[in-house]
Design a protein around this motif. Structure first.
Motif: not given
Length: 169
Positions: A33, A81, A90, A102, A106, A108, A118, A124
């Motif tokens: 991301t 992630h 996902l 997003f 999802t 986050w 996430l 992560w």
């Protein structure tokens, strides 16, 4: 049992040979991301690699035609992630072109350095981009791990033979 390779019918190098060979290589599934002026972006990656422990570096590949590339090409920080086998949906969402990745379902939040983080992943990491290396129609992004959380529960999600899988005992 030893399998002897068939050397009488090798294929010439090319995109299809590479794809065919790597379909046989199981890979962990990650979502990368980043954020740009328009908001969060992300994509599914199976090219994630640990590069160095000191300093803590990793790499991943991204196609220059990807909708996420403009943001990743300019990002100072990215989120990495590691997905669990419970997160096949996902992974599919972040792999789908044109999807609102997003949007619900999802889950986050904005994490350190503004990186989208996430929820529910195995681990992560927030990473500072230290290099982008041209590699054909892709770029290999090198990033230094700044902080993260490896405490998620579950087994890893794998990608093999064009499908998502979990570990089998």
């Amino acid at each position: 049992m030893t399998v002897t390779p068939d050397l009488t019918a090798p294929r010439l190098a090319g995109a299809e040979l590479l794809r065919s060979a790597f379909r046989r290589h199981a890979a962990g599934v990650a979502v990368i991301t980043a954020r740009d002026g328009a908001g969060p972006v992300g994509f599914t990656a199976t090219s994630l690699t640990s590069v160095s422990a000191e300093p803590p570096l990793l790499s991943f590949g991204i196609g220059t035609g990807s909708s996420s590339w403009p943001a990743v090409s300019a990002a100072e920080y990215v989120g990495v992630h590691l997905l669990g086998e419970h997160q096949e949906d996902l992974a599919a969402t972040f792999a789908r072109s044109g999807a609102d990745r997003f949007a619900a379902p999802t889950v986050w939040r904005e994490g350190p350095e503004g990186v989208p983080v996430l929820d529910g992943v195995l681990a992560w990491l927030v990473c500072r981009v230290v290099g982008r290396v041209p590699a054909g129609d892709h770029r290999v992004v090198l990033a230094e791990v700044v902080l993260g959380d490896p405490a998620g529960d579950g087994s890893p999600l794998l990608y093999h033979q064009g499908r998502y899988n979990g570990l089998r005992d």
